[in-house]
Design a protein around this motif. Structure first.
Motif, PDB file in Angstrom:
ATOM      1  N   PRO A  30       0.818  -1.214   0.000  1.00 39.23           N
ATOM      2  CA  PRO A  30       0.000   0.000   0.000  1.00 39.23           C
ATOM      3  C   PRO A  30       0.856   1.270   0.000  1.00 39.23           C
ATOM      4  O   PRO A  30       2.017   1.247   0.400  1.00 39.23           O
ATOM      5  CB  PRO A  30      -0.804  -0.111   1.292  1.00 39.23           C
ATOM      6  N   VAL A  31       0.247   2.374  -0.431  1.00 44.63           N
ATOM      7  CA  VAL A  31       0.942   3.652  -0.506  1.00 44.63           C
ATOM      8  C   VAL A  31       0.116   4.761   0.130  1.00 44.63           C
ATOM      9  O   VAL A  31      -1.088   4.599   0.373  1.00 44.63           O
ATOM     10  CB  VAL A  31       1.268   4.048  -1.965  1.00 44.63           C
ATOM     11  N   ALA A  32       0.780   5.875   0.378  1.00 43.77           N
ATOM     12  CA  ALA A  32       0.120   7.100   0.814  1.00 43.77           C
ATOM     13  C   ALA A  32       0.325   8.157  -0.267  1.00 43.77           C
ATOM     14  O   ALA A  32       1.349   8.174  -0.948  1.00 43.77           O
ATOM     15  CB  ALA A  32       0.718   7.582   2.131  1.00 43.77           C
ATOM     16  N   VAL A  33      -0.665   9.028  -0.427  1.00 51.87           N
ATOM     17  CA  VAL A  33      -0.576  10.120  -1.390  1.00 51.87           C
ATOM     18  C   VAL A  33      -0.802  11.437  -0.641  1.00 51.87           C
ATOM     19  O   VAL A  33      -1.717  11.549   0.176  1.00 51.87           O
ATOM     20  CB  VAL A  33      -1.618   9.963  -2.516  1.00 51.87           C
ATOM     21  N   LYS A  34       0.039  12.424  -0.939  1.00 53.30           N
ATOM     22  CA  LYS A  34      -0.059  13.726  -0.281  1.00 53.30           C
ATOM     23  C   LYS A  34       0.144  14.842  -1.301  1.00 53.30           C
ATOM     24  O   LYS A  34       0.887  14.675  -2.272  1.00 53.30           O
ATOM     25  CB  LYS A  34       1.018  13.862   0.808  1.00 53.30           C
ATOM     26  N   ALA A  35      -0.502  15.963  -1.044  1.00 47.57           N
ATOM     27  CA  ALA A  35      -0.242  17.158  -1.849  1.00 47.57           C
ATOM     28  C   ALA A  35       1.136  17.694  -1.486  1.00 47.57           C
ATOM     29  O   ALA A  35       1.537  17.668  -0.323  1.00 47.57           O
ATOM     30  CB  ALA A  35      -1.303  18.216  -1.593  1.00 47.57           C
ATOM     31  N   VAL A  36       1.877  18.172  -2.484  1.00 47.28           N
ATOM     32  CA  VAL A  36       3.229  18.687  -2.257  1.00 47.28           C
ATOM     33  C   VAL A  36       3.260  20.180  -2.571  1.00 47.28           C
ATOM     34  O   VAL A  36       2.806  20.609  -3.631  1.00 47.28           O
ATOM     35  CB  VAL A  36       4.255  17.939  -3.133  1.00 47.28           C
ATOM     36  N   ASP A  53      -5.417  18.889   7.933  1.00 48.15           N
ATOM     37  CA  ASP A  53      -6.513  19.853   8.089  1.00 48.15           C
ATOM     38  C   ASP A  53      -7.111  20.260   6.753  1.00 48.15           C
ATOM     39  O   ASP A  53      -8.283  20.650   6.678  1.00 48.15           O
ATOM     40  CB  ASP A  53      -6.015  21.106   8.816  1.00 48.15           C
ATOM     41  N   MET A  54      -6.330  20.158   5.679  1.00 47.04           N
ATOM     42  CA  MET A  54      -6.792  20.566   4.354  1.00 47.04           C
ATOM     43  C   MET A  54      -7.318  19.389   3.534  1.00 47.04           C
ATOM     44  O   MET A  54      -7.725  19.573   2.392  1.00 47.04           O
ATOM     45  CB  MET A  54      -5.651  21.246   3.598  1.00 47.04           C
ATOM     46  N   GLY A  55      -7.309  18.203   4.130  1.00 47.47           N
ATOM     47  CA  GLY A  55      -7.737  17.026   3.374  1.00 47.47           C
ATOM     48  C   GLY A  55      -6.777  16.688   2.256  1.00 47.47           C
ATOM     49  O   GLY A  55      -7.179  16.179   1.206  1.00 47.47           O
ATOM     50  N   ALA A  56      -5.484  16.944   2.485  1.00 51.19           N
ATOM     51  CA  ALA A  56      -4.482  16.768   1.434  1.00 51.19           C
ATOM     52  C   ALA A  56      -3.665  15.491   1.603  1.00 51.19           C
ATOM     53  O   ALA A  56      -2.567  15.378   1.073  1.00 51.19           O
ATOM     54  CB  ALA A  56      -3.544  17.978   1.413  1.00 51.19           C
ATOM     55  N   VAL A  57      -4.206  14.516   2.345  1.00 53.03           N
ATOM     56  CA  VAL A  57      -3.516  13.248   2.589  1.00 53.03           C
ATOM     57  C   VAL A  57      -4.496  12.094   2.383  1.00 53.03           C
ATOM     58  O   VAL A  57      -5.654  12.175   2.793  1.00 53.03           O
ATOM     59  CB  VAL A  57      -2.964  13.180   4.028  1.00 53.03           C
ATOM     60  N   ALA A  58      -4.007  11.043   1.755  1.00 52.34           N
ATOM     61  CA  ALA A  58      -4.787   9.804   1.610  1.00 52.34           C
ATOM     62  C   ALA A  58      -3.875   8.631   1.946  1.00 52.34           C
ATOM     63  O   ALA A  58      -2.752   8.550   1.423  1.00 52.34           O
ATOM     64  CB  ALA A  58      -5.341   9.665   0.202  1.00 52.34           C
ATOM     65  N   LEU A  59      -4.326   7.718   2.814  1.00 53.87           N
ATOM     66  CA  LEU A  59      -3.494   6.618   3.293  1.00 53.87           C
ATOM     67  C   LEU A  59      -4.052   5.268   2.864  1.00 53.87           C
ATOM     68  O   LEU A  59      -5.227   5.148   2.483  1.00 53.87           O
ATOM     69  CB  LEU A  59      -3.405   6.667   4.825  1.00 53.87           C
ATOM     70  N   ASN A  60      -3.185   4.251   2.925  1.00 51.27           N
ATOM     71  CA  ASN A  60      -3.571   2.860   2.691  1.00 51.27           C
ATOM     72  C   ASN A  60      -4.277   2.651   1.343  1.00 51.27           C
ATOM     73  O   ASN A  60      -5.375   2.095   1.279  1.00 51.27           O
ATOM     74  CB  ASN A  60      -4.461   2.349   3.840  1.00 51.27           C
ATOM     75  N   LEU A  61      -3.642   3.115   0.300  1.00 51.14           N
ATOM     76  CA  LEU A  61      -4.177   2.915  -1.051  1.00 51.14           C
ATOM     77  C   LEU A  61      -3.542   1.656  -1.636  1.00 51.14           C
ATOM     78  O   LEU A  61      -2.329   1.454  -1.536  1.00 51.14           O
ATOM     79  CB  LEU A  61      -3.860   4.138  -1.914  1.00 51.14           C
ATOM     80  N   HIS A  62      -4.382   0.796  -2.265  1.00 57.29           N
ATOM     81  CA  HIS A  62      -3.920  -0.541  -2.621  1.00 57.29           C
ATOM     82  C   HIS A  62      -3.812  -0.812  -4.120  1.00 57.29           C
ATOM     83  O   HIS A  62      -3.411  -1.910  -4.527  1.00 57.29           O
ATOM     84  CB  HIS A  62      -4.838  -1.595  -1.982  1.00 57.29           C
ATOM     85  N   ASN A  63      -4.169   0.146  -4.947  1.00 48.26           N
ATOM     86  CA  ASN A  63      -4.015  -0.051  -6.390  1.00 48.26           C
ATOM     87  C   ASN A  63      -4.048   1.294  -7.099  1.00 48.26           C
ATOM     88  O   ASN A  63      -4.335   2.342  -6.482  1.00 48.26           O
ATOM     89  CB  ASN A  63      -5.105  -0.991  -6.937  1.00 48.26           C
ATOM     90  N   ALA A  64      -3.774   1.259  -8.400  1.00 44.77           N
ATOM     91  CA  ALA A  64      -3.681   2.497  -9.181  1.00 44.77           C
ATOM     92  C   ALA A  64      -4.998   3.257  -9.213  1.00 44.77           C
ATOM     93  O   ALA A  64      -5.012   4.496  -9.212  1.00 44.77           O
ATOM     94  CB  ALA A  64      -3.217   2.175 -10.599  1.00 44.77           C
ATOM     95  N   ALA A  65      -6.108   2.522  -9.252  1.00 45.99           N
ATOM     96  CA  ALA A  65      -7.419   3.175  -9.288  1.00 45.99           C
ATOM     97  C   ALA A  65      -7.657   3.976  -8.005  1.00 45.99           C
ATOM     98  O   ALA A  65      -8.175   5.110  -8.038  1.00 45.99           O
ATOM     99  CB  ALA A  65      -8.520   2.135  -9.479  1.00 45.99           C
TER     100      ALA A  65
END
Length: 358
Positions: free
Chosen positions: A182-188, A197-209
């Motif tokens: 799994p990966v995490a995605v963040k705004a840079v 606080d800005m909703g700029a993080v997503a955790l535990n993503l398991h595929n490209a979709a």
């Protein structure tokens, strides 16, 4: 007039005589001792002779300026050195100390710090922390580095960071595939200081979709804060963490570089569990600091969890201190939060980092 039987008492013959007071204090402060103290209790009533008390301070200030001797004014009871007198002394380079026992203890601790700091600086191959403090105006004009830039700089000094890459919304799904899930995605970007606080993080993503959907959600979320995001950071998630710590560096107005170690993640504000170390420091001092935290129970193995990799924590702290060493001329503040501590032998990982430079 006076019998020279007490070398600490300049006697009353020169009381109220400015030039003689100056000569007396200057002569005494030309010696080879480390510091000079004037025991001074300011009058508590208004009277004409109060000017003679202040004259004594003026003479002491002149002697300090003439000789360069570190100078302290100490009162026997705290209320006998009013705020106006303390401010006047500080303005003229004299340290006011309130209360005899407390004042001497404070001086002893300052002298001890001076000795230890000298020993530590002497052990460095290159003298550091010699740069004057950054003033408030310079600090206000400073800039934050984005998370990825901060991590890359700290990684260059030995701090472990998750495997990751930065790219556009279109590039990110392929980057995630290459990293492994799994990966995490963040705004840079420097504007994303408080990403959660800005909703700029997503955790535990398991595929490209899921990565593509997370990028879209983050883009929409940050628009509510009147910013747009052009670059994203994708990182491999860190599993098996037994504790989270915060490691920070800031500029203390009196002492200069200060390193903070404490409970990190969501526990930062909840526990207020931290300890400060003055830089430069060493591994032994970092070990002692860790042992003083309430969070050390997590590192020792709490409720069946394995103990944390304390040596790797110390390595991480020393890496951050090394970065501060090398960049002190422009470093305003630094935070690594959380530093994720893995079981013994598995190391640590800096999940987030923030550097502010002048």
């Amino acid at each position: 007039f006076g019998v020279v039987s007490n070398p600490f008492d300049y006697n009353t013959r020169i009381w109220g005589r400015l030039e003689e007071l100056k000569r007396c204090f200057t002569t005494a402060m030309e010696g080879t001792h480390d510091a000079a103290f004037l025991i001074y209790d300011h009058p508590t009533v208004e009277a004409a002779e109060v000017d003679e008390w202040v004259m004594t301070l003026d003479a002491f200030i002149t002697a300090h300026e003439t000789t360069g001797m570190p100078a302290f004014v100490i009162c026997t009871m705290t209320e006998l050195l009013p705020a106006a007198m303390r401010e006047y002394l500080i303005l003229n380079g004299i340290v006011p100390l309130q209360g005899f026992d407390d004042g001497l203890y404070a001086y002893a601790m300052a002298a001890r710090y001076h000795r230890i700091r000298g020993e530590q600086l002497a052990s460095l191959s290159v003298p550091r922390f010699a740069t004057p403090p950054i003033d408030s105006a310079t600090a206000r004009s400073s800039a934050f580095l984005d998370e990825w830039d901060s991590k890359c700089r700290l990684r260059g000094y030995g701090l472990a960071v998750p495997a990751g890459a930065v790219g556009s919304a279109q590039e990110l799904p392929k980057m995630a595939d290459e990293l492994g899930y799994p990966v995490a995605v963040k705004a840079v970007g420097a504007e994303f200081i408080h990403k959660s606080d800005m909703g700029a993080v997503a955790l535990n993503l398991h595929n490209a979709a899921e990565v593509a959907a997370a990028v879209e959600r983050i883009s929409i979320s940050v628009q509510a804060h009147k910013v747009t995001v052009e670059r994203f950071l994708v990182e491999r998630m860190v599993a098996g963490c037994v504790a989270e710590l915060i490691i920070g560096v800031n500029r203390d107005e009196q002492f200069g570089p200060a390193l903070v170690i404490g409970a990190g993640g969501i526990l930062v504000e909840l526990l207020a569990d931290s300890v400060s170390l003055l830089l430069p420091t060493d591994r032994e001092a970092v070990h002692r600091a860790l042992g003083s935290l309430t969070a050390v129970k997590l590192l020792q193995g709490f409720r069946g969890k394995p103990p944390g990799d304390c040596e790797a924590v110390v390595d991480a702290v020393m890496a951050i201190a090394s970065y501060a060493d090398a960049n002190w001329d422009q470093l305003v503040e630094l935070d690594v939060n959380p530093l994720m501590v893995l079981p013994v032998g598995q190391g640590v990982m800096a999940a987030d980092a923030l550097i502010r430079l002048s």
